[in-house]
Scaffold this motif. Sequence first.
Motif, mmCIF file in Angstrom:
data_model
loop_
_atom_site.group_PDB
_atom_site.id
_atom_site.type_symbol
_atom_site.label_atom_id
_atom_site.label_comp_id
_atom_site.label_asym_id
_atom_site.label_seq_id
_atom_site.Cartn_x
_atom_site.Cartn_y
_atom_site.Cartn_z
ATOM 1 N N TYR A 1 -44.963 20.848 26.446
ATOM 2 C CA TYR A 1 -45.546 22.301 26.898
ATOM 3 C C TYR A 1 -46.743 22.384 27.474
ATOM 4 N N ARG A 2 -47.117 23.384 28.020
ATOM 5 C CA ARG A 2 -48.263 23.585 28.787
ATOM 6 C C ARG A 2 -49.265 24.074 27.733
ATOM 7 N N GLN A 3 -50.163 23.171 27.413
ATOM 8 C CA GLN A 3 -50.992 23.715 26.476
ATOM 9 C C GLN A 3 -52.091 24.630 26.753
ATOM 10 N N ASP A 4 -52.542 24.352 28.202
ATOM 11 C CA ASP A 4 -53.415 25.245 28.672
ATOM 12 C C ASP A 4 -52.849 26.608 28.715
ATOM 13 N N TRP A 5 -51.809 26.718 28.685
ATOM 14 C CA TRP A 5 -51.120 28.318 28.526
ATOM 15 C C TRP A 5 -51.130 28.707 27.294
ATOM 16 N N LEU A 6 -50.893 28.037 26.285
ATOM 17 C CA LEU A 6 -50.981 28.247 24.574
ATOM 18 C C LEU A 6 -52.506 28.596 24.533
ATOM 19 N N GLU A 7 -53.332 28.119 25.163
ATOM 20 C CA GLU A 7 -54.923 28.200 24.941
ATOM 21 C C GLU A 7 -55.249 29.652 25.473
ATOM 22 N N GLU A 8 -54.705 29.854 26.791
ATOM 23 C CA GLU A 8 -54.919 31.190 27.657
ATOM 24 C C GLU A 8 -54.459 32.184 26.762
ATOM 25 N N LEU A 9 -53.151 32.026 26.151
ATOM 26 C CA LEU A 9 -52.372 32.906 25.177
ATOM 27 C C LEU A 9 -53.132 33.087 23.936
ATOM 28 N N GLN A 10 -53.766 32.185 23.435
ATOM 29 C CA GLN A 10 -54.457 32.171 21.986
ATOM 30 C C GLN A 10 -53.275 31.995 21.127
ATOM 31 N N LEU A 11 -52.460 31.026 21.297
ATOM 32 C CA LEU A 11 -51.291 30.916 20.318
ATOM 33 C C LEU A 11 -51.615 29.393 19.980
ATOM 34 N N GLN A 12 -50.990 29.220 18.751
ATOM 35 C CA GLN A 12 -51.041 27.786 18.123
ATOM 36 C C GLN A 12 -49.675 27.098 18.418
ATOM 37 N N PRO A 13 -49.648 25.828 18.564
ATOM 38 C CA PRO A 13 -48.264 25.218 18.756
ATOM 39 C C PRO A 13 -47.395 25.475 17.430
ATOM 40 N N PRO A 14 -46.305 25.643 17.630
ATOM 41 C CA PRO A 14 -45.212 26.097 16.684
ATOM 42 C C PRO A 14 -45.111 24.809 15.711
ATOM 43 N N THR A 15 -44.948 25.265 14.375
ATOM 44 C CA THR A 15 -44.771 24.493 13.412
ATOM 45 C C THR A 15 -43.354 24.420 12.695
ATOM 46 N N THR A 16 -42.955 25.696 12.978
ATOM 47 C CA THR A 16 -41.635 26.057 12.357
ATOM 48 C C THR A 16 -40.794 26.605 13.508
ATOM 49 N N LEU A 17 -39.165 26.755 13.153
ATOM 50 C CA LEU A 17 -38.500 27.568 14.214
ATOM 51 C C LEU A 17 -39.016 28.998 14.237
ATOM 52 N N GLU A 18 -39.315 29.739 13.356
ATOM 53 C CA GLU A 18 -39.755 30.940 13.435
ATOM 54 C C GLU A 18 -40.888 31.036 14.192
ATOM 55 N N GLU A 19 -41.782 30.122 14.047
ATOM 56 C CA GLU A 19 -42.834 30.193 15.119
ATOM 57 C C GLU A 19 -42.609 29.881 16.505
ATOM 58 N N LEU A 20 -41.718 28.952 16.638
ATOM 59 C CA LEU A 20 -41.272 28.709 18.077
ATOM 60 C C LEU A 20 -40.845 29.761 18.843
ATOM 61 N N VAL A 21 -39.670 30.773 18.063
ATOM 62 C CA VAL A 21 -39.266 31.625 18.586
ATOM 63 C C VAL A 21 -40.419 32.769 19.081
ATOM 64 N N HIS A 22 -41.532 32.800 18.164
ATOM 65 C CA HIS A 22 -42.413 33.515 18.526
ATOM 66 C C HIS A 22 -43.227 33.133 19.725
ATOM 67 N N VAL A 23 -43.336 31.887 19.991
ATOM 68 C CA VAL A 23 -44.144 31.624 20.962
ATOM 69 C C VAL A 23 -43.560 31.647 22.384
ATOM 70 N N LEU A 24 -41.978 31.205 22.141
ATOM 71 C CA LEU A 24 -41.110 31.405 23.521
ATOM 72 C C LEU A 24 -41.111 32.810 23.905
ATOM 73 N N ARG A 25 -41.219 33.903 23.109
ATOM 74 C CA ARG A 25 -41.084 35.127 23.238
ATOM 75 C C ARG A 25 -42.291 35.560 24.110
ATOM 76 N N GLU A 26 -43.727 35.289 23.639
ATOM 77 C CA GLU A 26 -45.040 35.719 24.045
ATOM 78 C C GLU A 26 -45.056 35.084 25.468
ATOM 79 N N VAL A 27 -44.653 33.683 25.559
ATOM 80 C CA VAL A 27 -44.939 33.168 26.848
ATOM 81 C C VAL A 27 -43.856 33.840 27.941
#
Length: 510
Positions: free
Chosen positions: A178-204
Motif C-alpha cells: 500500500y501507499r504508506q505515504d498516503w496513510l501518513e498524510e491522512l494520519q491513519l494507521q495500518p489496519p490490523t483487523t478487517l474492520e480497520e481495513l474497511v475503515h482505511v479503504l473508505r477513508e482513502v
Amino acid sequence: MNKRLVITFCLLLIVVLAGCSSSNSTDGKNNNQVTGERTETATKAPKTKDGEKPVLRQLMPYNRFNPNNYVVADFIRETTGYEVKYDMLPVENADEKLNLLMANQEPYDFIKISPGQFSHLALSGALEPLDELIEQYGTNMKQVIGEDSWRGAMMDGQIFAIPESSPSGLTVGYGLIYRQDWLEELQLQPPTTLEELVHVLREVKEKKQVIPLSGGKDPFQGEIGAALGWMYGVGNQFKVVDDQITHMVDDPKTIEYLTFMNKLYTEGLLDPEWAINQSNILIERFSSGQSFMYRDGWWNAANITNALTSNYPDAKIGILPPMQDVDGKRGASATGGIENFVAIPKWSTNKEETIKYLDMKFEEETFKTLAIGEEGKHHSVEDGKYFPILPIFEEELNFASDMLTGIDEQRYPTYWQARVRKNPHVQHFFETLQKNGEGIMYHDALTFAPPLPDVSKHMPKLVKFMEDEFIKFITGAEPISNYDNFLQQWRADGGTEMLQAANDWYTSAK
C-alpha cells in the motif's frame, strides 16, 4: 512376458506413436532441439575400463545456457571425478520429446523432470525403484532430504526419484502492499483487523479519490481471508480437518469470505474492473497513483518500486502484516514443496555409479560451492546471511540451480537467499514477508504429496472453474445464494474424484 512387462510395453508403444505424431505436426527445429554435446552415447552406453568412472548422461529441463561448457559443471567434474554429458529437453513440446526419448530407451543415466513428467513415467514403469540403491550408496542424501520429501517421491510404497524441493523452502510469497505515504498524510494507521481495513479503504476512497483495493482475476485473496479464519490462498486449496483432507469449496468459511469480498465490491472499495484486470494493469494503477493497495509477490518488488518512484520520487511503499481474526489469530499463506524429480531410467547401465555421483553432490562443502560458489569470490557472509558479490555471482552462478539434483533442505534455503539479495528492493520485500509470517505460516495439505493422477487430471480445469465462479460471486454477477449449484458442478466435474485421491494418499501416508 509377465503381465507387468506386457502392460509396460503397450504403454511405451502408445507413447512412441504419440511422440511421432507430435514430431510430424510441429516445427522440426523446436521438436528435435536437444542442447549439448552429442556423441556415440546417443545410441549406446560408453565403455569404461575396470576401475574407471563411467561417463554419465543427464537429461534436464530447458534453459538458456549450455551446461556442457558451464563453470559449475567444471566444478562438479573436478570435485566428483565424474564426467557428465548434458542434454536438454526442447523449450516447446518438452513432454512429447521426453516420452519419445524414453520410449526409445535412450541411454540416459539420470533425468531431471517435472512432477507431471515424473508421475507419467513412474506409472508407465519407465523408472528404476531406488530404495536399495539409496540405502547402499545414498549416505549424504538420506541426511539432508526430509521424510516428507521422500514420501513425495514414492509410488506404491517405493522411491522412484530423488526429490528436489523448492530452494526457498516453505515461504510466504505474497503480501498486501500500500501507499504508506498516503496513510501518513491522512494520519491513519495500518489496519490490523478487517474492520480497520474497511475503515482505511473508505477513508482513502473519500479523501484521495482513488481505487482503494485493486486486483484482478485472482479471487483467492488469502491475506484477507485469513482474517476471517479462511486459511487458503494462492497454491493453498487443501487442508486437514478432523483427520481428513478437505477442499476450500467445502469449507463454510468460503461463503463467509466471498460474502465479505462482495461487500467490498458493492461499496466501491474494490477495483471496478476486478473481473478483467491483468497483472500488468495492477502495477500500472499502483505506480501511477490510481490505486492505494493491492496484492503482489516479492519477486516483483524491483519493478513495483522503480515504476512508482519514477512517477513519485517521495512515495513510500508499505507491506501490510497479516491481520487478526476475531479471536486474535493470524495466518500467512506459504508455498513450497517438490519442484523437480531426479530419476534413473530402468534401462540405465550405470545405476550404482549414478547414485554414487548424485550422493557426492550432497556432501556439505561440495553442495555449498555448487549452490553459491566460493566465499570471498562469489559471495560474502554477514551475520549469518549470504550476500552475492556482483557481477561475478551473476556471471558464473546464474544457472547454478539448474545443475542441482536435489537440495540440502536445511541449509539451501539460507544459501538461496543470496539470490534475492541481488536487488535491495527484492531483498526487503522477501525478508519482510518472511518476518511477518514467522510462526503463523500455513500450507497446502498436498504440498509434499507425490503427483496424484486424479488430482493432476482435474486440478487445472477445476481451478479455472473456481476462479471464474468466485469472481462472479465477488462482483455480484452471480448471487452467492447459487453457491450450492456451483459446488454440485465442481464435484461432478472431477472434484469428488480429486478429493478421494487426496484422502487415499493421506491415509496411506500416515
